[in-house]
Design an enzyme around this catalytic site. Structure first.
Site, PDB file in Angstrom:
ATOM      1  N   SER B 171     -52.411  -1.653  36.119  1.00 54.61           N
ATOM      2  CA  SER B 171     -53.868  -1.595  36.028  1.00 54.61           C
ATOM      3  C   SER B 171     -54.463  -1.090  37.349  1.00 54.61           C
ATOM      4  CB  SER B 171     -54.394  -2.983  35.662  1.00 54.61           C
ATOM      5  OG  SER B 171     -55.698  -2.911  35.202  1.00 54.61           O
ATOM      6  N   ASP B 347     -52.448  -0.922  24.368  1.00 53.19           N
ATOM      7  CA  ASP B 347     -53.392  -0.985  25.492  1.00 53.19           C
ATOM      8  C   ASP B 347     -54.543  -0.013  25.229  1.00 53.19           C
ATOM      9  OD1 ASP B 347     -54.743  -0.920  27.882  1.00 53.19           O
ATOM     10  OD2 ASP B 347     -52.973  -0.642  29.133  1.00 53.19           O
ATOM     11  N   HIS B 380     -53.465  -4.555  27.000  1.00 56.16           N
ATOM     12  CA  HIS B 380     -53.334  -4.179  28.411  1.00 56.16           C
ATOM     13  C   HIS B 380     -52.529  -5.213  29.196  1.00 56.16           C
ATOM     14  CE1 HIS B 380     -54.414  -2.375  32.188  1.00 56.16           C
ATOM     15  NE2 HIS B 380     -55.043  -3.446  32.593  1.00 56.16           N
TER      16      HIS B 380
END
Lengths: 209, 413
Positions: B171, B347, B380
């Site tokens: 991320s 995601d 995610h």
């Protein structure tokens, strides 16, 4: 590693940069790195194979011949390899062009549709031939662009590719003896393996972006 | 779970003395300001080899911190990546020297909006004679992902490391990983950007903006000067976290975990007039609501609202092609770093398509790239959760890269 992959590996100079399109389980690039000191990378469409390859420490990206070659710069490899896949791509001619744009050499293997068994079966049965190499029915086959050895040579001549080396190989990947005559190779060779180069790179217009 | 509601002011978290490196000379930021002094809180695991060639830097995500592989001193919870980092784990602390620092702008010991603003005169003197400075608050200079990376770079140099064997992060940590490879290419042998993108998408900026507006809308935020009243914008920050948390999951994961199940509210919430849940019938709420409220209310115990504003803004500015007319290949031309890009099928915050943009850019730059999309329904957050294929990928890539780097540490190679 399959026997025909050994033949491919022998065509590749040690220490060169290699892109293997359709690298499968990665055995060729692994061999090229370990035995021939090559910077060998792979592209593979099957995500499970990609994951397995990367988990073995091999540099493989998920992608395919039709859509991902355009993103590589000119001459970023010494050899670009396409194993037993040419007949299954959407645009074989464009794939070959891309291979010889991003690589100085292209190594291509494909199953030969000119093999006598196929000819005989089509002639006698009048139906799409089914052999050990061509073993899926017409409605389910991924092989949408089959060709013969002579067809392939004609394309190379159209595109001004230099045939540096070629050989017929049998299904096990063993080198077949039909070297002197293309017609005999086209009749008795189950697979074909070609090493191609560009003829006059500077003269080919449109080859560079 | 405690019967605390979102409007409650949380108890003050325990004071923790984080391990820090201090840089009195400070740091020049992308915005042009000089931030001085700078303190970077960090943790290390494992042992640096004599050659100094086995260091792996882990970059944490938006609300992560340096406590990767040990019990968190504030929350008491396990380290956020203990699954991945530790003895015998894919990032093996028996073989590698692992570093993780709290990002610049963070609130777990590194210089951030909660740090004293020394550029302003002390407004008061305590009885013991020490000058007291106000926190930076919203006056903390705007920072970028690259500023975070520069701060890590000074730390890595301080630790005496000339080249990192690998930089890895998911991320926002993946964004830092990319900035590392672009800014200090000679210092990064291998880079593993996970569930990330070379730019922050309009949709993600939009989500961040909603989070920020939730904080601004809390009367306790007081224009960012909430320390004056001794309260914090707990409700705004909790709502920000709840909204963001939805984006970290997937519809499938929410359905699997909660479905439409309902649960009874605790008696205290019912008798107290229940301002929290005006829509609940007979004290019943959906489990997913309860889960999100818990996520929100526990988050405010460990995170600073102004830090949240600063860091989300830094993410929004992330665009590694911005200085190259949008060409994402340009920052990586000539790179010798080995990349391993990983995305997850479910995601939708950093979808695979954005990883593919990155991979194609790296291909254009003739970089050595591996790219795997892991099949997962966990959204995610999958990179923090149990995904055996993901673990295998990271372990295999690191082992392979170590072989190429000529690292020989222990028998496991």
């Amino acid at each position: 590693m399959r026997l025909d992959q050994k033949l491919i590996a022998q065509m590749i100079a040690p220490g060169s940069r290699v892109l293997d399109i359709g690298s499968g389980d990665g055995s060729l690039i692994d061999h090229l790195f370990r035995e021939r000191g090559c910077d060998a990378r792979g592209i593979e469409i099957d995500m499970q194979e990609v994951t397995r390859s990367v988990a073995h420490g091999l540099p493989v990206v998920h992608g395919d011949a039709d859509h991902d070659l355009a993103h590589y710069p000119d001459e970023s490899f010494d050899y670009v390899v396409l194993q037993r896949t040419l007949q299954a791509v959407e645009r074989p001619r464009e794939v070959l062009r891309q291979m010889l744009r991003i690589g100085r050499h292209a190594i291509v293997s494909f199953p030969n549709f000119g093999h006598w068994e196929l000819r005989l079966k089509l002639l006698t049965n009048g139906r799409m031939p089914n052999t050990t190499v061509w073993n899926t029915p017409w409605f389910a086959t991924p092989n949408i662009h089959p060709c013969t050895i002579r067809d392939f040579l004609a394309l190379c001549s159209d595109e001004l590719y230099r045939v540096i080396d070629w050989m017929a190989i049998d299904e096990e990947g063993e080198r077949a003896p039909w070297r002197r005559s293309i017609r005999l190779a086209n009749l008795f060779g189950e697979q074909a393996l070609f090493l191609l180069g560009r003829n006059e790179p500077a003269c080919r217009d449109g080859g560079r972006k | 779970m405690e019967a605390r509601t979102l409007t409650d002011q949380p108890d003050t978290p325990p004071e923790v003395d984080h391990q820090r490196a201090v840089f009195p000379e400070g740091l020049s930021l992308d915005c042009g300001a000089l931030l001085a002094p700078v303190e970077i809180a960090y943790r290390t695991y494992g042992k640096l080899s004599e050659a100094g060639d086995n260091a792996i830097l882990i970059c944490h995500a938006l609300t992560g911190d340096q406590y990767v592989a040990e019990t968190h001193p504030v929350t008491g919870r396990p380290g956020w990546w203990e699954r991945m980092v530790g003895p015998g784990r894919p990032i093996d602390t028996d073989r590698f020297f692992v570093i993780c620092s709290n990002v610049l702008g963070g609130c777990m010991g590194s210089t951030g909006p909660r740090s004293p603003n020394l550029s302003r005169p002390a407004f008061d003197a305590r009885e013991d004679g020490d000058a007291v400075h106000e926190p930076w608050g919203t006056e903390f200079p705007p920072i970028t992902i690259r500023d975070m990376v520069r701060a890590q770079h000074t730390l890595v140099q301080r630790l005496g490391i000339k080249r990192l064997f690998a930089v890895i992060g998911g991320s926002m940590g993946g964004m830092q990983t990319l900035e590392w490879a672009a800014t200090y290419p000679e210092m990064v042998f291998a880079a593993i950007p996970i569930a990330t993108a070379p730019f922050h998408s309009a949709q993600n900026i939009a989500f961040n903006e909603v989070s920020r507006q939730a904080i601004f809308a809390d009367p306790d935020w007081r224009g960012g000067r909430y320390w004056e009243s001794g309260s914090i914008p707990a409700r705004g920050l909790a709502v920000a976290r709840m909204m963001a948390h939805i984006t970290y999951l997937s519809e499938e994961a929410l359905t699997r975990k909660f479905g439409r199940r309902i649960r009874r509210q605790s008696a205290s919430a019912e008798t107290s007039g229940d301002l929290e849940h005006p829509l609940s019938f007979f004290g019943e709420i959906f489990e997913v609501e309860s889960y999100l409220r818990h996520q929100g209310s526990s988050f405010v115990l460990r995170f600073d609202a102004n830090s949240y504003l600063t860091i989300t803004r830094a993410m929004d500015w992330m665009d590694i092609g911005a200085e190259h007319d949008g060409d994402y290949a340009a920052p990586f031309v000539g790179t010798r770093t080995r990349f391993c890009v990983v995305s997850f099928t479910s995601d939708w915050l950093f979808p695979t398509s954005q990883s593919r943009v990155l991979v194609r850019a790296l291909n254009r730059a003739a970089a050595n790239v591996s790219f795997v999309e892991i099949d997962s329904d966990k959204g995610h957050d999958a990179f923090l959760l149990d995904e055996p294929d993901f673990d295998r990928t990271i372990r295999g890539f690191i082992t392979g890269a170590a072989e190429h780097a000529g690292l020989h540490i222990g028998p496991k190679l």
